[in-house]
Design a protein around this motif. Structure first.
Motif, PDB file in Angstrom:
ATOM      1  N   HIS A  34     -30.872   6.596  -1.113  1.00  0.00           N
ATOM      2  CA  HIS A  34     -31.495   5.367  -0.631  1.00  0.00           C
ATOM      3  C   HIS A  34     -31.584   4.276  -1.682  1.00  0.00           C
ATOM      4  N   LEU A  35     -31.585   4.658  -2.950  1.00  0.00           N
ATOM      5  CA  LEU A  35     -31.733   3.661  -4.010  1.00  0.00           C
ATOM      6  C   LEU A  35     -31.081   4.187  -5.279  1.00  0.00           C
ATOM      7  N   HIS A  36     -30.383   3.307  -5.982  1.00  0.00           N
ATOM      8  CA  HIS A  36     -29.747   3.640  -7.259  1.00  0.00           C
ATOM      9  C   HIS A  36     -29.992   2.476  -8.201  1.00  0.00           C
ATOM     10  N   LEU A  37     -30.620   2.748  -9.322  1.00  0.00           N
ATOM     11  CA  LEU A  37     -30.858   1.747 -10.361  1.00  0.00           C
ATOM     12  C   LEU A  37     -30.279   2.294 -11.649  1.00  0.00           C
ATOM     13  N   ALA A  38     -29.607   1.465 -12.425  1.00  0.00           N
ATOM     14  CA  ALA A  38     -29.015   1.933 -13.680  1.00  0.00           C
ATOM     15  C   ALA A  38     -29.088   0.830 -14.715  1.00  0.00           C
ATOM     16  N   GLY A  39     -29.272   1.252 -15.962  1.00  0.00           N
ATOM     17  CA  GLY A  39     -29.282   0.287 -17.049  1.00  0.00           C
ATOM     18  C   GLY A  39     -29.110   0.985 -18.375  1.00  0.00           C
ATOM     19  N   ALA A  41     -29.810   2.426 -21.971  1.00  0.00           N
ATOM     20  CA  ALA A  41     -30.966   3.053 -22.621  1.00  0.00           C
ATOM     21  C   ALA A  41     -30.504   3.582 -23.972  1.00  0.00           C
ATOM     22  N   ALA A  42     -31.433   3.986 -24.785  1.00  0.00           N
ATOM     23  CA  ALA A  42     -31.087   4.513 -26.104  1.00  0.00           C
ATOM     24  C   ALA A  42     -30.073   5.643 -25.966  1.00  0.00           C
ATOM     25  N   GLY A  43     -28.901   5.460 -26.551  1.00  0.00           N
ATOM     26  CA  GLY A  43     -27.893   6.506 -26.546  1.00  0.00           C
ATOM     27  C   GLY A  43     -27.045   6.594 -25.295  1.00  0.00           C
ATOM     28  N   GLY A  44     -27.224   5.707 -24.338  1.00  0.00           N
ATOM     29  CA  GLY A  44     -26.395   5.798 -23.142  1.00  0.00           C
ATOM     30  C   GLY A  44     -26.950   5.007 -21.988  1.00  0.00           C
ATOM     31  N   MET A  45     -26.994   5.640 -20.823  1.00  0.00           N
ATOM     32  CA  MET A  45     -27.453   4.986 -19.601  1.00  0.00           C
ATOM     33  C   MET A  45     -28.609   5.778 -19.005  1.00  0.00           C
ATOM     34  N   ARG A  46     -29.540   5.057 -18.392  1.00  0.00           N
ATOM     35  CA  ARG A  46     -30.617   5.687 -17.616  1.00  0.00           C
ATOM     36  C   ARG A  46     -30.400   5.283 -16.168  1.00  0.00           C
ATOM     37  N   ILE A  47     -30.496   6.263 -15.283  1.00  0.00           N
ATOM     38  CA  ILE A  47     -30.254   6.065 -13.859  1.00  0.00           C
ATOM     39  C   ILE A  47     -31.451   6.630 -13.100  1.00  0.00           C
ATOM     40  N   VAL A  48     -31.949   5.872 -12.142  1.00  0.00           N
ATOM     41  CA  VAL A  48     -33.044   6.312 -11.287  1.00  0.00           C
ATOM     42  C   VAL A  48     -32.555   6.209  -9.849  1.00  0.00           C
ATOM     43  N   GLU A  49     -32.755   7.279  -9.098  1.00  0.00           N
ATOM     44  CA  GLU A  49     -32.298   7.286  -7.707  1.00  0.00           C
ATOM     45  C   GLU A  49     -33.381   7.838  -6.793  1.00  0.00           C
ATOM     46  N   VAL A  50     -33.301   7.469  -5.515  1.00  0.00           N
ATOM     47  CA  VAL A  50     -34.151   8.032  -4.473  1.00  0.00           C
ATOM     48  C   VAL A  50     -33.236   8.694  -3.454  1.00  0.00           C
ATOM     49  N   TRP A  51     -33.511   9.948  -3.159  1.00  0.00           N
ATOM     50  CA  TRP A  51     -32.718  10.753  -2.215  1.00  0.00           C
ATOM     51  C   TRP A  51     -33.615  11.376  -1.156  1.00  0.00           C
ATOM     52  N   ASP A  52     -33.017  11.726  -0.015  1.00  0.00           N
ATOM     53  CA  ASP A  52     -33.742  12.447   1.037  1.00  0.00           C
ATOM     54  C   ASP A  52     -34.282  13.777   0.535  1.00  0.00           C
ATOM     55  N   GLU A  53     -33.456  14.454  -0.273  1.00  0.00           N
ATOM     56  CA  GLU A  53     -33.841  15.779  -0.759  1.00  0.00           C
ATOM     57  C   GLU A  53     -33.075  16.122  -2.027  1.00  0.00           C
ATOM     58  N   LYS A  98     -31.999  -8.417  -2.516  1.00  0.00           N
ATOM     59  CA  LYS A  98     -31.168  -9.497  -3.056  1.00  0.00           C
ATOM     60  C   LYS A  98     -30.317  -8.993  -4.216  1.00  0.00           C
ATOM     61  N   LEU A  99     -30.907  -8.237  -5.122  1.00  0.00           N
ATOM     62  CA  LEU A  99     -30.155  -7.667  -6.243  1.00  0.00           C
ATOM     63  C   LEU A  99     -29.037  -6.759  -5.742  1.00  0.00           C
ATOM     64  N   ALA A 100     -29.336  -5.946  -4.748  1.00  0.00           N
ATOM     65  CA  ALA A 100     -28.340  -5.031  -4.194  1.00  0.00           C
ATOM     66  C   ALA A 100     -27.134  -5.812  -3.645  1.00  0.00           C
ATOM     67  N   ARG A 101     -27.406  -6.890  -2.953  1.00  0.00           N
ATOM     68  CA  ARG A 101     -26.298  -7.713  -2.423  1.00  0.00           C
ATOM     69  C   ARG A 101     -25.472  -8.308  -3.547  1.00  0.00           C
ATOM     70  N   GLU A 102     -26.104  -8.734  -4.640  1.00  0.00           N
ATOM     71  CA  GLU A 102     -25.389  -9.299  -5.787  1.00  0.00           C
ATOM     72  C   GLU A 102     -24.442  -8.275  -6.407  1.00  0.00           C
ATOM     73  N   PHE A 103     -24.907  -7.042  -6.565  1.00  0.00           N
ATOM     74  CA  PHE A 103     -24.088  -6.024  -7.202  1.00  0.00           C
ATOM     75  C   PHE A 103     -23.026  -5.452  -6.263  1.00  0.00           C
ATOM     76  N   ALA A 104     -23.273  -5.552  -4.953  1.00  0.00           N
ATOM     77  CA  ALA A 104     -22.293  -5.037  -3.998  1.00  0.00           C
ATOM     78  C   ALA A 104     -21.052  -5.909  -3.941  1.00  0.00           C
ATOM     79  N   GLY A 105     -21.164  -7.111  -4.470  1.00  0.00           N
ATOM     80  CA  GLY A 105     -20.000  -7.996  -4.528  1.00  0.00           C
ATOM     81  C   GLY A 105     -19.841  -8.778  -3.313  1.00  0.00           C
TER      82      GLY A 105
END
Length: 105
Positions: A34-39, A41-53, A98-105
């Motif tokens: 349902h949601l994916h955020l990434a940016g 972070a120290a040493g690489g990337m941090r990703i936060v997601e929301v899933w059904d299960e 709005k952010l999601a639409r921007e990144f979706a292209g």
């Protein structure tokens, strides 16, 4: 039960976008996410997601994410924690949309 995942991966931002592009998930998301955020972070990337299960997320990692990363020549694996969602508060939901639409292209 819905979960959120916090994932850290020792990869570059370019590697991250390369994997995302190969998977095509922004155009055709995996079932259950349902949601994916990434940016960066120290040493690489941090990703936060929301899933059904948790099982859906784990299957995606096993069947899609890790094989795609391997095809791209990335040998590292993400370290992640799965947490059951106890509350959701999203007063700025329209900003996220709005952010999601921007990144979706």
């Amino acid at each position: 039960m819905a979960v959120f995942i916090v994932m850290d991966w020792d990869e570059t931002e370019a590697d991250y976008f390369g994997i995302v592009s190969r998977m095509g998930v922004q155009g055709t998301p995996a079932e259950g996410i349902h949601l994916h955020l990434a940016g960066p972070a120290a040493g690489g990337m941090r990703i936060v997601e929301v899933w059904d299960e948790a099982a859906g997320f784990e299957a995606f990692v096993r069947d899609v994410l890790l094989p795609t990363a391997a095809e791209a020549g990335i040998a590292t694996k993400p370290v992640y924690t799965v947490v059951p969602i106890g509350n959701v508060f999203a007063p700025g939901l329209e900003v996220i949309e709005k952010l999601a639409r921007e990144f979706a292209g």
